[in-house]
Every structure is written in structure tokens, then in C-alpha cells.
Design a protein around this motif. Sequence first.
Motif, mmCIF file in Angstrom:
data_model
loop_
_atom_site.group_PDB
_atom_site.id
_atom_site.type_symbol
_atom_site.label_atom_id
_atom_site.label_comp_id
_atom_site.label_asym_id
_atom_site.label_seq_id
_atom_site.Cartn_x
_atom_site.Cartn_y
_atom_site.Cartn_z
ATOM 1 N N GLU A 213 0.141 -1.468 -0.086
ATOM 2 C CA GLU A 213 0.080 -0.386 0.017
ATOM 3 C C GLU A 213 1.335 1.391 0.523
ATOM 4 O OE1 GLU A 213 0.619 -1.904 2.528
ATOM 5 O OE2 GLU A 213 0.107 -0.312 4.285
ATOM 6 N N LYS A 214 2.077 1.385 0.782
ATOM 7 C CA LYS A 214 2.917 2.569 0.443
ATOM 8 C C LYS A 214 3.100 2.696 -0.493
ATOM 9 C CE LYS A 214 5.739 5.381 2.382
ATOM 10 N NZ LYS A 214 4.842 6.611 2.957
ATOM 11 N N ALA A 215 3.612 1.489 -1.998
ATOM 12 C CA ALA A 215 3.775 1.281 -3.085
ATOM 13 C C ALA A 215 2.710 2.338 -3.926
ATOM 14 C CB ALA A 215 4.704 0.664 -3.043
ATOM 15 N N CYS A 216 1.686 2.127 -3.462
ATOM 16 C CA CYS A 216 0.421 2.609 -4.200
ATOM 17 C C CYS A 216 0.538 3.965 -3.901
ATOM 18 C CB CYS A 216 -1.026 2.255 -4.566
ATOM 19 S SG CYS A 216 -0.933 0.339 -4.438
ATOM 20 N N ILE A 217 0.563 4.340 -2.635
ATOM 21 C CA ILE A 217 0.462 5.946 -2.503
ATOM 22 C C ILE A 217 1.389 6.994 -2.324
ATOM 23 C CG2 ILE A 217 0.078 7.526 -0.496
ATOM 24 C CD1 ILE A 217 -0.752 5.088 1.391
ATOM 25 N N SER A 218 2.576 6.246 -1.983
ATOM 26 C CA SER A 218 3.985 7.103 -2.823
ATOM 27 C C SER A 218 3.947 6.846 -4.923
ATOM 28 C CB SER A 218 5.024 6.055 -2.978
ATOM 29 O OG SER A 218 4.871 5.896 -1.077
ATOM 30 N N SER A 219 3.165 6.639 -5.785
ATOM 31 C CA SER A 219 3.470 6.368 -6.900
ATOM 32 C C SER A 219 1.486 7.398 -7.071
ATOM 33 C CB SER A 219 2.735 5.265 -7.513
ATOM 34 O OG SER A 219 1.787 4.910 -7.665
ATOM 35 N N LYS A 220 0.762 7.694 -6.229
ATOM 36 C CA LYS A 220 0.102 8.592 -6.485
ATOM 37 C C LYS A 220 0.536 10.245 -6.235
ATOM 38 C CE LYS A 220 -3.972 8.293 -7.232
ATOM 39 N NZ LYS A 220 -4.271 7.594 -6.597
#
Length: 283
Positions: free
Chosen positions: A200-207
Motif C-alpha cells: 500500500e505504501k508503494a501505491c500511495i507513493s505513486s499517487k
Amino acid sequence: MREIEFDEVVKAVRDIIVHCGTDLPQGTYDALKEAMETEKSPVSKEVIRQILENADIAKDEKRPLCQDTGLAVFFVKVGDEVKIRGGLLKDAINKGTEQGYTDAYLRASTCEPFSRANLKDTVGYNLPAIIHFDIVAGDKIDIEYAAKGGGSENVSRARVFPPAAGKEGIVNYVKEVISDAGGNPCPPITVGVGIGGTFEKACISSKHALFRDIGSVNEDPEMAELEGIILEEINKLGIGAMGMGGTKTALAVHIESNPCHIASLPVSVNVQCHSSRHTHITI
């Protein structure tokens, strides 16, 4: 402890939503103009010219930049010496979102996931906003806002690789995601890449990477180099503006990286269409 009035936050959020709905950020406009000038395909060059003309009309006539007015996404840094007087910060952001979408005549894009109904009392008027909070030192509230459209969001992906995948695996994965997306996310696009952390951290960072000004350079030289490599590889795909074929599929690639587990290499790709409506304010 600094006190900020609830209504001050509501007005600030309302104002940035109205502004972003009709006025493309100058950095995005300039990047599109440069893309038009260097595009090799006459068809894609004309498409980008029309995108810029649309932006000019929207700004001059205060009309929505796109029929997809997006979901309201916020990244909010809250100082530990700030107190909101008169209500909760989350409620102020939601109220400002409702007022902004209403006052600018922006379509409410939020619905119940299965019935697809706009229930109004809970999700009407584009509520609730998607808000990511972070507590920081200080007496200010830092608000980053973007209107995130469905077409570009639909093609975003995430995957957890073994560490051996390395940079080559990341480059190939981003190319695969963008190749599969084709013209659906309305290129020229901006590509946010989140590396490391957890799933989930990777997803938030990409956003969050999409909130950077287009053309800005990553502070980490290694990541800046990787951004350049991925951008070049994406533009070799030949997708072009709105999928019409050409050399300018992406305007920029922005990476955010985080430390991760020794056994994992999470990677997320979040795509932003050419109508990159975002801004940043401090209260």
C-alpha cells in the motif's frame, strides 16, 4: 498553539477546487506546448494543439477542463501546533470539496460501488474526499490537491517483485503497464512510480509522485536517472497523444522511493492524464 477557523479551511479548499477545475497549471501547460513543438507525428501534434486550445478556452470562459472532473484527492500535512476551531479538519476539507464542485459546476463523479447510485447524503457532491494525513512539526497546514480522473486511474497497477528484479525489472514493468494502457488514459500522460515500502505504501507513493511539478527533477541522482530512462522507454512505445501514434506518450516520469523489506520490491504505477489538475497551498 495556533488556532485556524474551520471556515477558513473550507474556503481555501473550495477556492483551489474551483481554480484547478478550469485552469491548467502553468508547468503542465508549458510541458504540453514543448511536446507539441517536438512531436514528430503531424496527427499527434495537432491533437496536442487542440488540447492546449481547450485549456485556453476553459481558463478564459471558466469552464471545466474535462468532462471527467475527477475525485478530490488530498495530501495534507498538519502541524502539531495547529488546532482547528469550530470543527474537524476532515469535515472542513469535505465541506470545501462540496462547495468547490458545486460552485464551479463540476460533475460529481463519486458513486456507490455496486449500485453505481449517487446517494447524495453520503457520496453525492463528490464526497467523501480521498485524504491522506501526515502529522508534522509546526503551526501550519500544508494542502496538496489533485482532481484524479477515472480513465487514467483505471490503468494504474501495482506488483510486488522479488528483490532480484532490480531496476531492469522496474523499467520493464512500467513499460508493460503503459503499453497495455495505450490511448485509454488520454496521453500525453504523467507517470507516477512508487518503489519500495509495502504494497500500500508503494501505491500511495505513486499517487503522490503525480503531485510534483512536471519537469521537476528528483533530488536523488539515482532516481533522477531512472526517471529519465523510463521516460525515454515509454516514449519509444509510439502510443502518442490520445493514442494516435507519435513520440510524446509521456510528459514526465516521477518516482518516490521508500525503504522496503529485504524479501520484497513493491512497485506501483499510477497514471495521470494530460489534464493534470493539481495545486499546493499552505494555511
